[in-house]
Design a protein around this motif. Structure first.
Motif, PDB file in Angstrom:
ATOM      1  N   THR A  52       0.847  -1.331   0.072  1.00 14.60           N
ATOM      2  CA  THR A  52       0.067  -0.019  -0.083  1.00 14.60           C
ATOM      3  C   THR A  52       0.882   1.274   0.172  1.00 14.60           C
ATOM      4  O   THR A  52       2.226   1.318   0.190  1.00 14.60           O
ATOM      5  CB  THR A  52      -0.934   0.222   1.309  1.00 14.60           C
ATOM      6  N   TRP A  54       1.186   3.559   2.430  1.00 13.65           N
ATOM      7  CA  TRP A  54       1.886   3.416   3.707  1.00 13.65           C
ATOM      8  C   TRP A  54       2.886   2.439   3.691  1.00 13.65           C
ATOM      9  O   TRP A  54       4.138   3.007   4.296  1.00 13.65           O
ATOM     10  CB  TRP A  54       0.951   3.057   4.970  1.00 13.65           C
ATOM     11  N   ASP A  81      -4.436   0.117  -2.091  1.00 13.72           N
ATOM     12  CA  ASP A  81      -5.260   1.012  -1.136  1.00 13.72           C
ATOM     13  C   ASP A  81      -6.704   1.259  -1.668  1.00 13.72           C
ATOM     14  O   ASP A  81      -7.684   0.888  -0.968  1.00 13.72           O
ATOM     15  CB  ASP A  81      -4.514   2.461  -1.173  1.00 13.72           C
ATOM     16  N   GLN A  84      -8.731  -1.988  -1.139  1.00 16.09           N
ATOM     17  CA  GLN A  84      -9.194  -2.092   0.351  1.00 16.09           C
ATOM     18  C   GLN A  84      -9.981  -0.900   0.699  1.00 16.09           C
ATOM     19  O   GLN A  84     -10.473  -1.079   1.646  1.00 16.09           O
ATOM     20  CB  GLN A  84      -7.781  -2.099   1.220  1.00 16.09           C
ATOM     21  N   THR A  86      -9.384   2.036   0.994  1.00 17.04           N
ATOM     22  CA  THR A  86      -8.597   3.008   2.067  1.00 17.04           C
ATOM     23  C   THR A  86      -9.145   4.568   1.802  1.00 17.04           C
ATOM     24  O   THR A  86      -9.271   4.580   0.743  1.00 17.04           O
ATOM     25  CB  THR A  86      -7.310   2.863   1.820  1.00 17.04           C
ATOM     26  N   ASP A  87      -9.417   5.069   2.746  1.00 12.53           N
ATOM     27  CA  ASP A  87      -9.944   6.648   2.528  1.00 12.53           C
ATOM     28  C   ASP A  87      -8.971   7.409   1.634  1.00 12.53           C
ATOM     29  O   ASP A  87      -7.746   7.379   2.179  1.00 12.53           O
ATOM     30  CB  ASP A  87      -9.988   7.231   3.980  1.00 12.53           C
ATOM     31  N   GLU A  90      -6.441   9.692   3.475  1.00 13.56           N
ATOM     32  CA  GLU A  90      -5.318   8.636   3.836  1.00 13.56           C
ATOM     33  C   GLU A  90      -4.309   8.355   2.951  1.00 13.56           C
ATOM     34  O   GLU A  90      -3.042   8.681   3.194  1.00 13.56           O
ATOM     35  CB  GLU A  90      -5.920   7.597   4.806  1.00 13.56           C
ATOM     36  N   VAL A  91      -4.805   7.932   1.737  1.00 16.73           N
ATOM     37  CA  VAL A  91      -3.899   7.804   0.723  1.00 16.73           C
ATOM     38  C   VAL A  91      -3.001   9.031   0.452  1.00 16.73           C
ATOM     39  O   VAL A  91      -1.762   9.034   0.194  1.00 16.73           O
ATOM     40  CB  VAL A  91      -4.514   6.752  -0.600  1.00 16.73           C
ATOM     41  N   THR A  94      -0.389   9.922   2.766  1.00 15.97           N
ATOM     42  CA  THR A  94       0.798   9.192   2.869  1.00 15.97           C
ATOM     43  C   THR A  94       1.521   9.442   1.722  1.00 15.97           C
ATOM     44  O   THR A  94       2.907   9.468   1.775  1.00 15.97           O
ATOM     45  CB  THR A  94       0.490   7.509   2.863  1.00 15.97           C
ATOM     46  N   TYR A 124     -16.344   7.400  -4.291  1.00 16.65           N
ATOM     47  CA  TYR A 124     -14.966   7.083  -3.861  1.00 16.65           C
ATOM     48  C   TYR A 124     -14.044   7.033  -5.090  1.00 16.65           C
ATOM     49  O   TYR A 124     -12.835   7.727  -5.007  1.00 16.65           O
ATOM     50  CB  TYR A 124     -14.950   5.296  -3.534  1.00 16.65           C
TER      51      TYR A 124
END
Length: 189
Positions: A52, A54, A81, A84, A86-87, A90-91, A94, A124
């Motif tokens: 990912t 992160w 990401d 999954q 992932t918000d 957040e991506v 990072t 999304y």
């Protein structure tokens, strides 16, 4: 001959060459194409299946702490990401940290954009795809809008899973991104 330039290809299974022999991986194919065009380059494969944004940031930190610094970095992260869900914020945060770290080290970067590879709702998708232009605006990396351009959705260019490129698909990706990588090479001091 001009000095050897080292490019770190930091990514996930798409960079690593999931399901392919090493010589058919993205870094290996890209290195061959660049050398055919007269560039003295070495591309280090730092692709890791399942990684990912992160994970990529953490691996970059370890890499920079233990090895000679690369002359440039190709960043291909985000596919896992999105899988999954992932918000996107957040991506973005990072990848912002990752690009900031490269800027601090004065290492030029190429950012490869990504799209969700599995179905997701429109909100999304819009938020995820929108994070890449914001990063470009902040850091001005060389930007390649979609790593799988011309390959995703084409069965003849993918493994049976429909996501990972086969050898022919990997060659197409490397050919498509080649001009952007040459721009990246031009930013190396």
């Amino acid at each position: 001959m001009n000095r050897l330039k080292t490019i770190l290809a930091l990514g996930d299974s798409l960079t690593e060459g999931y399901g392919l022999p090493t010589e058919a991986s993205f870094p290996a194919v890209l290195q061959r194409l660049l050398r055919q065009r007269g560039h003295n380059v070495s591309i280090i494969n730092q692709g890791l299946s399942g990684d990912t944004a992160w994970g990529g940031l953490k691996r970059l930190e370890r890499y920079l702490a233990t090895r000679p610094r690369p002359d440039a970095v190709i960043v291909e992260l985000g596919a896992n990401d999105a899988i999954q869900l992932t918000d996107p914020w957040e991506v973005e945060a990072t990848l912002d940290s990752l690009l900031q770290r490269l800027a601090e080290e004065e290492i030029p970067a190429l950012l490869a954009g990504m799209r969700p590879l599995v179905p997701a709702d429109e909100e999304y998708v819009r938020a995820f795809e929108g994070l890449f232009p914001k990063l470009v605006e902040r850091f001005d990396p060389v930007f390649y809008p979609f790593f799988l351009e011309g390959v995703l959705g084409k069965p003849a260019l993918n493994l049976e899973d429909g996501i990972h490129p086969n050898a022919e698909g990997m060659t197409r990706i490397a050919q498509n991104i080649l001009p952007s990588v040459e721009t990246l090479l031009g930013r190396i001091r």
